[in-house]
Write a protein that holds these residues in place. Structure first.
Motif, PDB file in Angstrom:
ATOM      1  N   ILE A  27       0.849  -1.180   0.000  1.00 55.15           N
ATOM      2  CA  ILE A  27       0.000   0.000   0.000  1.00 55.15           C
ATOM      3  C   ILE A  27       0.887   1.232   0.000  1.00 55.15           C
ATOM      4  O   ILE A  27       1.884   1.288   0.717  1.00 55.15           O
ATOM      5  CB  ILE A  27      -0.931  -0.008   1.228  1.00 55.15           C
ATOM      6  CG1 ILE A  27      -1.881  -1.218   1.167  1.00 55.15           C
ATOM      7  CG2 ILE A  27      -1.726   1.280   1.338  1.00 55.15           C
ATOM      8  CD1 ILE A  27      -2.716  -1.401   2.404  1.00 55.15           C
ATOM      9  N   ALA A  28       0.543   2.221  -0.814  1.00 53.07           N
ATOM     10  CA  ALA A  28       1.352   3.434  -0.923  1.00 53.07           C
ATOM     11  C   ALA A  28       1.543   4.059   0.458  1.00 53.07           C
ATOM     12  O   ALA A  28       0.622   4.054   1.280  1.00 53.07           O
ATOM     13  CB  ALA A  28       0.689   4.434  -1.862  1.00 53.07           C
ATOM     14  N   PRO A  29       2.740   4.616   0.726  1.00 61.04           N
ATOM     15  CA  PRO A  29       3.013   5.138   2.070  1.00 61.04           C
ATOM     16  C   PRO A  29       2.031   6.212   2.522  1.00 61.04           C
ATOM     17  O   PRO A  29       1.660   6.257   3.696  1.00 61.04           O
ATOM     18  CB  PRO A  29       4.444   5.689   1.964  1.00 61.04           C
ATOM     19  CG  PRO A  29       4.758   5.739   0.509  1.00 61.04           C
ATOM     20  CD  PRO A  29       3.914   4.702  -0.146  1.00 61.04           C
ATOM     21  N   GLY A  30       1.577   7.057   1.598  1.00 57.39           N
ATOM     22  CA  GLY A  30       0.615   8.082   1.981  1.00 57.39           C
ATOM     23  C   GLY A  30      -0.717   7.493   2.398  1.00 57.39           C
ATOM     24  O   GLY A  30      -1.337   7.931   3.373  1.00 57.39           O
ATOM     25  N   VAL A  31      -1.176   6.476   1.662  1.00 63.66           N
ATOM     26  CA  VAL A  31      -2.443   5.813   1.990  1.00 63.66           C
ATOM     27  C   VAL A  31      -2.300   5.035   3.291  1.00 63.66           C
ATOM     28  O   VAL A  31      -3.192   5.052   4.150  1.00 63.66           O
ATOM     29  CB  VAL A  31      -2.863   4.875   0.845  1.00 63.66           C
ATOM     30  CG1 VAL A  31      -4.131   4.109   1.217  1.00 63.66           C
ATOM     31  CG2 VAL A  31      -3.076   5.671  -0.437  1.00 63.66           C
ATOM     32  N   LEU A  32      -1.169   4.356   3.457  1.00 63.80           N
ATOM     33  CA  LEU A  32      -0.936   3.596   4.687  1.00 63.80           C
ATOM     34  C   LEU A  32      -0.950   4.518   5.900  1.00 63.80           C
ATOM     35  O   LEU A  32      -1.501   4.176   6.957  1.00 63.80           O
ATOM     36  CB  LEU A  32       0.393   2.859   4.595  1.00 63.80           C
ATOM     37  CG  LEU A  32       0.751   1.947   5.762  1.00 63.80           C
ATOM     38  CD1 LEU A  32      -0.284   0.837   5.923  1.00 63.80           C
ATOM     39  CD2 LEU A  32       2.140   1.342   5.562  1.00 63.80           C
ATOM     40  N   GLN A  33      -0.368   5.695   5.748  1.00 69.85           N
ATOM     41  CA  GLN A  33      -0.350   6.665   6.849  1.00 69.85           C
ATOM     42  C   GLN A  33      -1.765   7.072   7.235  1.00 69.85           C
ATOM     43  O   GLN A  33      -2.094   7.205   8.416  1.00 69.85           O
ATOM     44  CB  GLN A  33       0.466   7.893   6.443  1.00 69.85           C
ATOM     45  CG  GLN A  33       0.805   8.828   7.589  1.00 69.85           C
ATOM     46  CD  GLN A  33       1.764   9.928   7.162  1.00 69.85           C
ATOM     47  OE1 GLN A  33       1.828  10.292   5.987  1.00 69.85           O
ATOM     48  NE2 GLN A  33       2.516  10.445   8.101  1.00 69.85           N
ATOM     49  N   GLN A  34      -2.618   7.247   6.242  1.00 69.77           N
ATOM     50  CA  GLN A  34      -4.013   7.591   6.523  1.00 69.77           C
ATOM     51  C   GLN A  34      -4.731   6.450   7.237  1.00 69.77           C
ATOM     52  O   GLN A  34      -5.519   6.673   8.166  1.00 69.77           O
ATOM     53  CB  GLN A  34      -4.744   7.915   5.220  1.00 69.77           C
ATOM     54  CG  GLN A  34      -4.254   9.166   4.512  1.00 69.77           C
ATOM     55  CD  GLN A  34      -4.959   9.365   3.179  1.00 69.77           C
ATOM     56  OE1 GLN A  34      -6.107   8.994   3.007  1.00 69.77           O
ATOM     57  NE2 GLN A  34      -4.244   9.936   2.215  1.00 69.77           N
ATOM     58  N   ILE A  35      -4.470   5.227   6.798  1.00 72.57           N
ATOM     59  CA  ILE A  35      -5.123   4.067   7.404  1.00 72.57           C
ATOM     60  C   ILE A  35      -4.733   3.924   8.870  1.00 72.57           C
ATOM     61  O   ILE A  35      -5.578   3.630   9.735  1.00 72.57           O
ATOM     62  CB  ILE A  35      -4.753   2.788   6.622  1.00 72.57           C
ATOM     63  CG1 ILE A  35      -5.361   2.825   5.213  1.00 72.57           C
ATOM     64  CG2 ILE A  35      -5.232   1.539   7.374  1.00 72.57           C
ATOM     65  CD1 ILE A  35      -4.875   1.697   4.320  1.00 72.57           C
ATOM     66  N   LEU A  36      -3.452   4.142   9.147  1.00 73.68           N
ATOM     67  CA  LEU A  36      -2.937   3.922  10.504  1.00 73.68           C
ATOM     68  C   LEU A  36      -3.113   5.133  11.416  1.00 73.68           C
ATOM     69  O   LEU A  36      -2.880   5.032  12.623  1.00 73.68           O
ATOM     70  CB  LEU A  36      -1.459   3.545  10.451  1.00 73.68           C
ATOM     71  CG  LEU A  36      -1.134   2.236   9.710  1.00 73.68           C
ATOM     72  CD1 LEU A  36       0.367   2.000   9.696  1.00 73.68           C
ATOM     73  CD2 LEU A  36      -1.863   1.056  10.332  1.00 73.68           C
ATOM     74  N   ALA A  37      -3.508   6.260  10.847  1.00 73.91           N
ATOM     75  CA  ALA A  37      -3.684   7.467  11.661  1.00 73.91           C
ATOM     76  C   ALA A  37      -4.735   7.214  12.740  1.00 73.91           C
ATOM     77  O   ALA A  37      -5.844   6.758  12.462  1.00 73.91           O
ATOM     78  CB  ALA A  37      -4.101   8.640  10.788  1.00 73.91           C
ATOM     79  N   GLY A  38      -4.377   7.505  13.966  1.00 75.43           N
ATOM     80  CA  GLY A  38      -5.317   7.316  15.062  1.00 75.43           C
ATOM     81  C   GLY A  38      -5.391   5.901  15.586  1.00 75.43           C
ATOM     82  O   GLY A  38      -6.129   5.632  16.541  1.00 75.43           O
TER      83      GLY A  38
END
Length: 356
Positions: A27-38
């Motif tokens: 998964i693209a790092p930007g999308v992964l960051q959104q998924i894992l946020a919070g």
């Protein structure tokens, strides 16, 4: 060049059954960051030395004063059609995380998802045999695993290893002035994309398989050297993505020489000719805003710096006086290692500068 599976309707290319391959499946790092946020942080267990709070390669659990357990998992879809090669590549990639943490593998479990109606049993056996072959090279057994009937072929490992608690390597402990050393040549994603397009010659395929099946066994020896402060391996986010993780983790600016990394045979010519992966584009879209100096580069070179590497090289932050020892150790073990940058005071970002 490579064997394909043979089903009831004739030859079946493993890569034709998957929408992506190798670490380009990430998964693209930007999308992964959104998924894992919070997402909740790891609970405060006293023995958990490395958990989910950082982007490290594995979890680490202290067993006693002399031993810590490294636990990681990695799996993906095929980037080649030869079953044995696919199994070997996936296994080497999974074990790399243990080496990158400074540890030595002790055993593995297989993760297997196969389209049973599309692949003959012999092909699936070949994939598993390739994985077992690499684990035998690492001196460990595949002691079990789990399998499912899936739409796309998936293979990988749960890998466990041991390390002394004082020698655990993370990706966040670089220091200002440290040099950055890359253990393997870049270009795996470009070569794998060319393979899927039918544009990769026999020499390029051999280079692709040789690089991705080479175990990063020097990891624990490097971790024991004075002056080695941080380590990771370069996989799906490319050199820039994993370098940026190190820079952010340490709160430093990483200056990378874009001309310094070695390239796999044929990678430059193919990249110049427009061959690149979708993952390279997604990577750049995710972190390009935190990379300075890219406007001075040819687009193909930038693509190689964000090119997803499957079973890529170790990335080592080391004090300048110890850098020659790290390079010598890697090169004597057969790795095409190069000094590619230096850490400096400044915000957690990357600056591309020839001669850095």
């Amino acid at each position: 060049m490579a064997e394909s599976a043979t089903g009831a309707q004739g030859p079946v290319r493993l890569t034709s059954l998957a929408h992506g391959g190798g670490c380009g499946c990430k998964i693209a790092p930007g999308v992964l960051q959104q998924i894992l946020a919070g997402a909740p942080a790891s609970a405060p267990f006293a023995s958990l030395m490395v958990g989910t709070e950082t982007s490290d390669d594995a979890a680490v659990w202290r067993l006693n004063d002399e031993q810590a357990l490294i636990a990681t998992t990695d799996f993906f879809m095929p980037m080649v059609d030869d079953p044995r090669d696919f199994g070997r590549i996936a296994a080497a990639n999974a074990l790399s995380d243990v080496y990158a943490m400074g540890g030595r593998p002790i055993l593995a479990l297989a993760i297997v998802g196969m389209p049973i109606n599309a692949l003959p049993v012999e092909t699936i056996r070949g994939i598993l045999a390739g994985g077992s072959e690499i684990c035998a090279e690492a001196g460990i057994p595949i002691a079990g695993g789990h399998s499912i009937d899936s739409v796309e072929p998936i293979y990988g490992l749960v890998a466990l290893g041991l390390v002394h608690p004082d020698r655990v390597m993370t990706n966040r402990a670089a220091r200002a002035g440290d040099e950055l050393i890359l253990g393997k040549a870049l270009g795996v994603g470009v070569l794998s994309a060319a393979f899927k397009q039918g544009r990769l010659d026999a020499e390029g395929y051999a280079a692709l398989v040789s690089s991705t099946t080479r175990l990063n066994t020097p990891g624990p020896d490097l971790a024991a050297l004075d002056g080695v402060h941080a380590m990771t391996d370069v996989t799906g986010f490319g050199l820039l993505g994993h370098g940026l993780e190190m820079a952010r983790g340490a709160g430093l600016t990483l200056r990378i020489d874009p001309l310094a990394p070695h390239l796999l045979p044929g990678a430059e010519a193919l990249a110049r000719d427009g061959v690149r992966t979708g993952a390279s584009v997604r990577n750049w879209d995710s972190y390009g805003a935190d990379v300075g100096g890219a406007e001075a580069l040819e687009p193909w070179r930038r693509d190689l710096l964000s090119d997803p590497q499957t079973s890529g090289g170790l990335l080592v932050a080391v004090a300048p006086e110890a850098a020659a020892g790290v390079l010598s150790h890697l090169r004597s073990a057969g790795f095409e290692a190069a000094r590619v940058g230096r850490f400096a005071e400044g915000p957690g970002r990357i600056v591309l500068a020839p001669g850095a």
